[in-house]
Design a protein around this motif. Structure first.
Motif, PDB file in Angstrom:
ATOM      1  N   GLN A  50       0.199  -3.058   3.863  1.00 56.36           N
ATOM      2  CA  GLN A  50       0.478  -1.636   3.742  1.00 56.36           C
ATOM      3  C   GLN A  50       1.951  -1.293   3.896  1.00 56.36           C
ATOM      4  O   GLN A  50       2.522  -0.588   3.075  1.00 56.36           O
ATOM      5  N   GLY A 106       0.805  -1.209   0.000  1.00 56.39           N
ATOM      6  CA  GLY A 106       0.000   0.000   0.000  1.00 56.39           C
ATOM      7  C   GLY A 106       0.839   1.260   0.000  1.00 56.39           C
ATOM      8  O   GLY A 106       0.483   2.252  -0.644  1.00 56.39           O
ATOM      9  N   ARG A 140      -6.298  -1.066   5.304  1.00 56.71           N
ATOM     10  CA  ARG A 140      -5.773   0.150   4.688  1.00 56.71           C
ATOM     11  C   ARG A 140      -5.204  -0.139   3.303  1.00 56.71           C
ATOM     12  O   ARG A 140      -5.457   0.607   2.344  1.00 56.71           O
ATOM     13  N   ALA A 141      -4.443  -1.232   3.177  1.00 55.43           N
ATOM     14  CA  ALA A 141      -3.833  -1.560   1.885  1.00 55.43           C
ATOM     15  C   ALA A 141      -4.889  -1.834   0.825  1.00 55.43           C
ATOM     16  O   ALA A 141      -4.785  -1.359  -0.317  1.00 55.43           O
TER      17      ALA A 141
END
Length: 293
Positions: free
Chosen positions: A88, A63, A107-108
């Motif tokens: 990430q 990410g 998040r990634a």
């Protein structure tokens, strides 16, 4: 000429040269921004080799790399390759724990989907840091976060990673989790021998590796998984003199010949994306829960 027409899965773990685990004790994370980026140029060379061979692959992308190089991620998707997650920040899964893992993969996935405009279904743990003994919760968390498969277990013994007793083929480690597509090994001499790429591929004589993968395809009648990194085809990258000798050897050995070997591999075997080659195994997993909000 391809000797066996079973299609294998080609994959690339997209990360910078200074983000590797071998250098973790030498390069603190807070120094990453002080190093010049090289991943975009190397990945573009890989895309060119794949285009020449007519091969499609899965790119497991960090990410943080997507944050810095969104146009690269879009080029990967536009050329028909699968965009998948490498997490990430290249943190070991067993080191950050269940809550940290959930935040990392969430998040990634959001980053990659926002940048590429495609669904992200696959995940590969940094340094194969998932295993039945050390992260029994990982495959369930992946399912809860909207992923469909993992390719994170390497059924070999190694000082940095490995689960030598794990199944060698696609399996469901957790009835509430995603399918695991383990890295390819060859069963010989009473043990699992690596047959997936990376440093093993750089160090082994190419005819030996080709024979091993041919055996997996022909004798076992199953597809293999190959992986490598953009930094492996970049012999011009900086030399980190402060790193331990063993780490330097593992990282830099035979980088000058790696691109040529990849070109041969693309010619000698049939290749495809992870989600296409293993679609039956991936779809055999229970229906996904809705991704966490």
């Amino acid at each position: 000429m391809t000797e066996h027409r079973i299609r294998n899965a080609m994959s690339v773990d997209v990360e910078e040269w200074f983000q590797v685990q071998a250098f973790a004790g030498t390069i603190p994370r807070d120094r990453w921004d002080s190093f010049g980026t090289r991943v975009e140029a190397s990945t573009d060379r890989i895309l060119a080799r794949f285009a020449e061979a007519g091969a499609r692959a899965t790119f497991f992308i960090l990410g943080c790399v997507a944050d810095r190089h969104p146009a690269l991620v879009r080029r990967i998707a536009a050329q028909g390759h699968e965009v998948a997650s490498h997490g990430q920040g290249h943190e070991l899964v067993h080191a950050i724990g269940e809550a940290g893992f959930r935040a990392d993969i969430r998040r990634a996935r959001r980053t990659l989907e926002d940048v590429a405009g495609v669904a992200v279904r696959g995940y590969r743990a940094p340094t194969f840091s998932i295993g039945p003994a050390i992260t029994p919760w990982a495959h369930r968390v992946l399912a809860e976060e909207g992923y469909c498969y993992s390719s994170s277990v390497f059924p070999v013994g190694h000082d940095l990673y490995g689960a030598p007793d794990a199944p060698r083929g696609p399996h469901l480690p957790d009835p509430d989790g995603v399918t695991e597509l383990p890295m390819t090994t060859l069963r010989a001499l009473g043990r699992n021998l690596p047959c997936s790429g990376g440093g093993w591929f750089r160090l082994a004589p190419y005819p030996l590796f080709r024979a091993a993968l041919n055996r997996v395809n022909a004798a076992e009648r199953r597809a293999g998984i190959f992986y490598f990194h953009p930094w492996e085809i970049d012999p011009g990258q900086p030399r980190l003199a402060a790193a331990p000798a063993r780490a330097r050897f593992r990282h830099y050995a035979r980088q000058t010949s790696m691109e040529t070997r990849i070109t041969r591999l693309l010619r000698d075997f049939a290749w495809g994306r992870m989600d296409e080659v293993f679609s039956t195994a991936i779809d055999a997993a229970p229906p996904l829960r809705a991704a966490a909000a």
